[in-house]
Write a protein that holds these residues in place. Structure first.
Motif, PDB file in Angstrom:
ATOM      1  N   UNK A 196       0.932  -1.200  -0.246  1.00  0.00           N
ATOM      2  CA  UNK A 196      -0.086  -0.011   0.080  1.00  0.00           C
ATOM      3  C   UNK A 196       0.749   1.226  -0.026  1.00  0.00           C
ATOM      4  N   UNK A 197       1.998   1.230   0.297  1.00  0.00           N
ATOM      5  CA  UNK A 197       3.167   2.380   0.007  1.00  0.00           C
ATOM      6  C   UNK A 197       3.146   2.919  -1.322  1.00  0.00           C
ATOM      7  N   UNK A 198       2.751   2.023  -2.356  1.00  0.00           N
ATOM      8  CA  UNK A 198       2.640   2.297  -3.845  1.00  0.00           C
ATOM      9  C   UNK A 198       1.130   2.811  -4.204  1.00  0.00           C
ATOM     10  N   UNK A 199       1.092   4.366  -4.102  1.00  0.00           N
ATOM     11  CA  UNK A 199      -0.210   5.016  -4.407  1.00  0.00           C
ATOM     12  C   UNK A 199      -1.149   4.170  -5.381  1.00  0.00           C
ATOM     13  N   UNK A 200      -0.755   3.860  -6.537  1.00  0.00           N
ATOM     14  CA  UNK A 200      -1.414   3.086  -7.545  1.00  0.00           C
ATOM     15  C   UNK A 200      -1.900   1.916  -6.996  1.00  0.00           C
ATOM     16  N   UNK A 231       9.556  -0.823   7.431  1.00  0.00           N
ATOM     17  CA  UNK A 231       8.789  -1.873   7.048  1.00  0.00           C
ATOM     18  C   UNK A 231       7.202  -1.768   7.602  1.00  0.00           C
ATOM     19  N   UNK A 232       6.433  -2.509   6.894  1.00  0.00           N
ATOM     20  CA  UNK A 232       4.830  -2.284   7.441  1.00  0.00           C
ATOM     21  C   UNK A 232       4.880  -2.800   8.808  1.00  0.00           C
ATOM     22  N   UNK A 233       6.057  -3.789   9.095  1.00  0.00           N
ATOM     23  CA  UNK A 233       5.724  -4.344  10.371  1.00  0.00           C
ATOM     24  C   UNK A 233       6.351  -3.572  11.533  1.00  0.00           C
ATOM     25  N   UNK A 234       7.203  -2.970  11.353  1.00  0.00           N
ATOM     26  CA  UNK A 234       7.849  -2.057  12.569  1.00  0.00           C
ATOM     27  C   UNK A 234       7.204  -0.694  12.676  1.00  0.00           C
ATOM     28  N   UNK A 235       6.761  -0.153  11.420  1.00  0.00           N
ATOM     29  CA  UNK A 235       6.383   1.311  11.306  1.00  0.00           C
ATOM     30  C   UNK A 235       4.971   1.310  10.473  1.00  0.00           C
ATOM     31  N   UNK A 236       3.993   1.587  11.275  1.00  0.00           N
ATOM     32  CA  UNK A 236       2.599   1.594  10.576  1.00  0.00           C
ATOM     33  C   UNK A 236       2.669   2.512   9.603  1.00  0.00           C
ATOM     34  N   UNK A 237       2.329   2.077   8.127  1.00  0.00           N
ATOM     35  CA  UNK A 237       2.176   2.792   6.919  1.00  0.00           C
ATOM     36  C   UNK A 237       3.651   3.141   6.545  1.00  0.00           C
ATOM     37  N   UNK A 238       4.575   2.190   6.819  1.00  0.00           N
ATOM     38  CA  UNK A 238       5.962   2.190   6.518  1.00  0.00           C
ATOM     39  C   UNK A 238       6.352   2.170   4.982  1.00  0.00           C
ATOM     40  N   UNK A 239       7.230   2.572   4.346  1.00  0.00           N
ATOM     41  CA  UNK A 239       7.618   2.684   3.097  1.00  0.00           C
ATOM     42  C   UNK A 239       8.915   2.176   2.988  1.00  0.00           C
ATOM     43  N   UNK A 240       8.925   0.698   2.684  1.00  0.00           N
ATOM     44  CA  UNK A 240      10.263   0.020   2.465  1.00  0.00           C
ATOM     45  C   UNK A 240      11.223   0.473   1.327  1.00  0.00           C
ATOM     46  N   UNK A 241      10.414   1.064   0.210  1.00  0.00           N
ATOM     47  CA  UNK A 241      11.413   1.433  -0.969  1.00  0.00           C
ATOM     48  C   UNK A 241      10.931   2.982  -1.440  1.00  0.00           C
ATOM     49  N   UNK A 242      11.596   3.757  -1.458  1.00  0.00           N
ATOM     50  CA  UNK A 242      11.529   4.991  -2.337  1.00  0.00           C
ATOM     51  C   UNK A 242      12.024   4.995  -3.770  1.00  0.00           C
ATOM     52  N   UNK A 243      11.392   6.005  -4.395  1.00  0.00           N
ATOM     53  CA  UNK A 243      11.877   6.124  -5.798  1.00  0.00           C
ATOM     54  C   UNK A 243      13.025   7.059  -5.623  1.00  0.00           C
ATOM     55  N   UNK A 244      14.301   6.955  -6.377  1.00  0.00           N
ATOM     56  CA  UNK A 244      15.531   7.852  -6.571  1.00  0.00           C
ATOM     57  C   UNK A 244      14.865   8.796  -7.693  1.00  0.00           C
TER      58      UNK A 244
END
Length: 327
Positions: A196-200, A231-244
């Motif tokens: 879900x960290x990916x908006x699409x 991570x979604x496990x450690x941080x609610x709504x976590x974003x494990x990857x970002x776009x460079x």
């Protein structure tokens, strides 16, 4: 390996059918026919949960066991007792490495889809983590499968999730996305939340649409993803990857772990890179998306466009020359 063949070992069958009787039956077999007992316990088709359940009985027969069984018993002690047991026999580094990797692979492949006890779960977890991060073996797809299996069975998975993300390998996102189309809602819902960290994906109307959205997003951004440590496990709504975005803008592949481009930047690219990162994030997103699209559709035009000053690029993409782009 075919499941029927795998279970053809009588000890496997006994564990599946009468697990509470396994130890007593093993002791009886050892008394009546020691050679047969050793043949069964050293059988390539033996499943790891059998050896785990018989570990106390086997400790006194270490010299009769093959290397796989001895290494597995040592790994159990290492995990549960905090031991630091290695391969003691005289052998080349290559042979020792292959035997340890082979034993761990057997432990995982025949043991991961079992929840025998809390201690057994701990052994599987630590072995999976060692396999990925100490021996750098390719077990990431299976790690994703294991996380989903534990989630469905409401069992321990925190350390597995952390180890999965800590590989900093975006391919795990692909393995997770496969579960979007699972016919089990518990699996598809978990995959949807994790991605879900990916908006699409988050805004897709259904799981099939989410899968298509993910495929498009991954195709466009796979080479430009950087691991964040969230991570979604450690941080609610976590974003494990970002776009460079600057790498996407220049079309340069980056290291997911360090976030640094692994391709050399030309002098004019370096100049534009430093100008690009000064832009507001909204403009970075728009300009990188436009650059990526132009590079894919009109590579010759893009090669001339990308070396222009940033100000000219921002002006040009709002004019009919390249087709108006919404900034």
């Amino acid at each position: 390996m075919n499941a029927d063949k795998q279970q053809s070992n009588p000890l496997n069958q006994l564990r599946h059918q009468q697990p509470d009787a396994l130890i007593d039956e093993w002791n009886q077999i050892c008394q009546n026919d020691r050679e047969r007992a050793l043949t069964w316990i050293n059988d390539p088709k033996l499943e790891f949960p059998v050896l785990y359940m018989l570990r106390e009985q086997l400790e006194t027969r270490d010299e009769d066991l093959d290397p796989r069984a001895r290494i597995a018993l040592a790994q159990i002690r290492n995990v549960l007792q905090g031991a630091d047991i290695g391969v003691t026999k005289v052998a080349s580094f290559a042979t020792q490495h292959d035997e340890v990797v082979g034993a761990m692979h057997w432990m995982l492949n025949t043991g991961w889809k079992n929840i025998v006890s809390t201690d057994f779960t701990q052994v599987i977890d630590q072995t999976a983590i060692n396999f990925l991060h100490t021996y750098h073996e390719n077990w990431l797809k299976e790690m994703v499968d294991l996380v989903l299996y534990r989630y469905k069975n409401k069992s321990q998975r925190h350390y597995l999730i952390c180890a999965m993300w800590e590989t900093a390998d975006p391919i795990c996102l692909v393995y997770l996305s496969n579960y979007l189309l699972s016919d089990q809602s518990v699996e598809s819902n978990y995959a949807r939340r994790t991605l879900a960290f990916i908006p699409e994906v988050r805004h897709a109307l259904d799981n099939q649409s989410a899968m298509l959205a993910f495929e498009t997003w991954y195709e466009e951004n796979a080479h430009f993803l950087v691991y964040t440590g969230e991570t979604n496990d450690a941080v609610p709504g976590g974003r494990p990857y970002r776009i460079h975005y600057s790498a996407k803008y220049l079309g340069k592949i980056v290291s997911p772990r360090s976030g640094e481009p692994i391709q050399v930047l030309l002098s004019n690219e370096k100049k534009n890179y430093f100008e690009f990162i000064k832009l507001p994030i909204r403009l970075q997103i728009s300009l990188s998306a436009y650059s990526s699209l132009l590079r894919k559709q009109q590579p010759k035009i893009w090669r001339g466009w990308v070396v222009q000053p940033i100000k000219e690029q921002l002006q040009s993409i709002s004019t009919p020359a390249h087709g108006r782009y919404n900034l």
